[in-house]
Design an enzyme around this catalytic site. Structure first.
Site, PDB file in Angstrom:
ATOM      1  N   ARG A  23       0.840  -1.208   0.000  1.00  9.80           N
ATOM      2  CA  ARG A  23       0.000   0.000   0.000  1.00  9.80           C
ATOM      3  C   ARG A  23       0.871   1.253   0.000  1.00  9.80           C
ATOM      4  NH1 ARG A  23      -2.580  -4.328   1.624  1.00  9.80           N
ATOM      5  NH2 ARG A  23      -4.862  -4.475   1.593  1.00  9.80           N
ATOM      6  N   SER A 167     -12.386 -10.608   1.961  1.00 14.08           N
ATOM      7  CA  SER A 167     -11.073 -10.342   1.366  1.00 14.08           C
ATOM      8  C   SER A 167     -10.706  -8.863   1.458  1.00 14.08           C
ATOM      9  CB  SER A 167     -11.104 -10.769  -0.104  1.00 14.08           C
ATOM     10  OG  SER A 167     -10.028 -10.178  -0.790  1.00 14.08           O
ATOM     11  N   ASP A 317      -2.822 -16.068   6.322  1.00 12.55           N
ATOM     12  CA  ASP A 317      -1.519 -16.398   5.735  1.00 12.55           C
ATOM     13  C   ASP A 317      -0.665 -17.262   6.675  1.00 12.55           C
ATOM     14  OD1 ASP A 317      -2.228 -15.005   3.471  1.00 12.55           O
ATOM     15  OD2 ASP A 317      -1.279 -13.148   4.117  1.00 12.55           O
TER      16      ASP A 317
HETATM   17  C1  S3P Z   1      -3.755  -9.257   1.636  1.00  8.22           C
HETATM   18  C2  S3P Z   1      -4.942  -9.823   1.937  1.00  8.22           C
HETATM   19  C3  S3P Z   1      -5.133 -11.270   2.072  1.00  8.22           C
HETATM   20  C4  S3P Z   1      -3.816 -11.998   2.267  1.00  8.22           C
HETATM   21  C5  S3P Z   1      -2.785 -11.530   1.304  1.00  8.22           C
HETATM   22  C6  S3P Z   1      -2.520 -10.045   1.464  1.00  8.22           C
HETATM   23  C7  S3P Z   1      -3.679  -7.780   1.504  1.00  8.22           C
HETATM   24  O1  S3P Z   1      -5.728 -11.769   0.904  1.00  8.22           O
HETATM   25  O2  S3P Z   1      -4.001 -13.373   2.167  1.00  8.22           O
HETATM   26  O3  S3P Z   1      -1.561 -12.225   1.515  1.00  8.22           O
HETATM   27  O4  S3P Z   1      -2.571  -7.225   1.516  1.00  8.22           O
HETATM   28  O5  S3P Z   1      -4.743  -7.150   1.402  1.00  8.22           O
HETATM   29  P1  S3P Z   1      -7.328 -11.672   0.680  1.00  8.22           P
HETATM   30  O6  S3P Z   1      -7.684 -10.251   0.654  1.00  8.22           O
HETATM   31  O7  S3P Z   1      -7.590 -12.336  -0.634  1.00  8.22           O
HETATM   32  O8  S3P Z   1      -7.894 -12.414   1.814  1.00  8.22           O
END
Ligand code: S3P
Length: 436
Positions: A23, A167, A317
């Site tokens: 980000r 997500s 994760d």
């Molecule tokens: C992330 C969100 C998660 C995570 C990924 C990083 C992020 O995925 O598993 O490693 O930085 O927003 P999802 O949003 O698909 O759950």
């Protein structure tokens, strides 16, 4: 990797959080002036985000984890078609889809996003469909629902979007698109996933309605953002590999400094406590931006644990390494509600089942998790003929199985150890140094 069961002790330097680092690179496109990040994670994944914003005209100075970024001059954007390679990174891809959909000037420039074989097999409809309903111009170039895809600028309008999966990537894509959409966007069912986007936007002067909280989020666009200066905390998902090792091996005590204590990411520490490890958190600081603190984890006699759907987003994760923990905990551990693991960098439910079975674990694959009975002394081969684990090119499977090797009575080798560079270059060296 030689079996050891040797304790791990000392302070482990864990690099910056991957989600926040992505980000911190990408959001320069929204900023009105120079931005800065300290403790930025330099890994294959986050460099994809950094290269993407450079290709779009951002100026970047990057030295020793300090990142200084100047936003692009929109009047100097290239025209024609620009290709961005997102590598293995779902976060780069999905956040860029939302960010660029209303940020690109209509008509001038097309951006083609592509990725490696793993990323090209992951579902993109979860961001593309709701973005299209806001008016986004996104075309799949080969196979519906998958990379490569082509994005062109469009006039977006606010929408009510319901997240079908918890997500953060999808939620973030909607919020980023909403900044350049006219009218109100509401993201329903957004509460339970990680909130780094909302926090960094707040630092940039944009309040996402409904945040903090667990309910709906909203934004009324178009909105202009300011800039940010952030200290990236140590990544709890990376720290978890060492912390599980410390919890499993008698005599271990490891300390991670500046670890993210963001509640949406703290699930693994809660599980470690429930499983019997000693977890001590001190020197909490950094709220309301990104909270961090020092975390000490020591061995404790382990017991089986359960993880269900509500807790999954806070440790998604970390599930591969928590599966390793379960093999050493007496009793039946049950992990359910984690079907999202099947669409990560690999099908992590299947990959961990195969890998742990190969070293003798008592693990049953469920559609949405595992049933694991412990404790098992994991097996391996000899130094001359190690048992070779296929880690399907997935960085977190590789690191989880490297930690499993520490509690194995034989020698385990990985068929690919370079992929750890996706999130954690230097993982093996740090692990080696922690073993006393
Ligand atoms: C992330 C969100 C998660 C995570 C990924 C990083 C992020 O995925 O598993 O490693 O930085 O927003 P999802 O949003 O698909 O759950």
């Amino acid at each position: 990797m030689q079996a050891a069961n040797a304790p791990l002790r000392g302070v482990v330097p864990v690099p910056g959080d991957k989600s926040i680092s992505h980000r911190a690179a990408l959001f320069v496109l929204l900023a009105n002036t120079r931005c800065r990040a300290r403790g930025w994670l330099e890994s294959q994944d986050t460099l994809c985000s950094l290269e993407a914003v450079k290709a779009l005209g951002a100026q970047v100075i990057h030295e020793n984890g300090a990142l200084e970024l100047v936003p692009p001059d929109l009047s100097e954007l290239p025209s024609g078609s620009l290709s961005i390679d997102c590598g293995n990174s779902g976060t780069t891809t999905r956040l860029l889809c939302g960010l660029l959909a209303g940020w690109l000037p209509p008509g001038d420039l097309e951006v083609v996003l592509s990725g490696d074989a793993s990323l090209s097999s992951r579902p993109m409809g979860r961001v593309v469909d709701p973005l299209r309903s806001m008016g986004a111009d996104i075309q799949y170039l080969e196979k519906d629902g998958h990379l490569p895809l082509c994005l062109a600028g469009a006039d977006l309008h606010g929408e009510v979007c319901r997240l079908n999966v918890p997500s953060a990537q999808v939620k973030s894509a909607m919020l980023l698109a909403a900044l350049n959409a006219s009218g109100k966007t509401v993201v329903r069912g957004a509460g339970s996933s990680r909130d780094h986007t909302e926090r960094l936007l707040a630092t940039m002067g944009i309040d996402v309605g409904g945040f903090p909280g667990t309910g709906d989020l909203d934004l009324v666009g178009p909105l202009k953002a300011g800039s940010y200066e952030v200290q990236v905390p140590a990544d709890p998902s990376s720290a978890a590999f060492y912390q599980v090792a410390a919890a499993m091996i008698e005599g271990s005590c490891l300390r991670v400094e500046n670890q993210s204590l963001n509640e949406g990411r703290a699930g693994a520490l809660a599980v470690l406590k429930r499983a019997g490890a000693k977890v001590v958190v001190s020197a909490r600081r950094g709220a309301p931006g990104e909270e961090m603190g020092d975390v000490e984890v020591s061995f404790g006699p382990l017991r089986a644990f359960q993880i269900g759907a509500p807790e999954i987003p806070s440790l998604i994760d970390e599930l591969p390494i928590l599966a390793v923990l379960a093999t050493q905990a007496p009793g039946v551990s049950l992990i359910t509600g984690a079907e999202e693991l099947r669409v990560k960098e690999s099908d992590r439910i299947a990959a961990m089942t195969v890998a742990l079975k190969k070293v003798g674990a008592d693990i049953e694959e469920l559609s949405d998790g595992w049933r694991i009975t412990g404790p098992t002394v994991l097996s391996g081969g000899t130094v001359e003929q190690p048992v070779i684990i296929g880690i399907v090119g997935d960085h977190r499977i590789a690191m989880a199985m490297a930690v499993a090797a520490l509690v194995s009575e034989g020698t385990i080798a990985l068929d690919d150890d370079e992929c750890v560079g996706v999130s954690y270059p230097g993982f093996f060296q740090t692990l080696e140094r922690a073993i006393k």
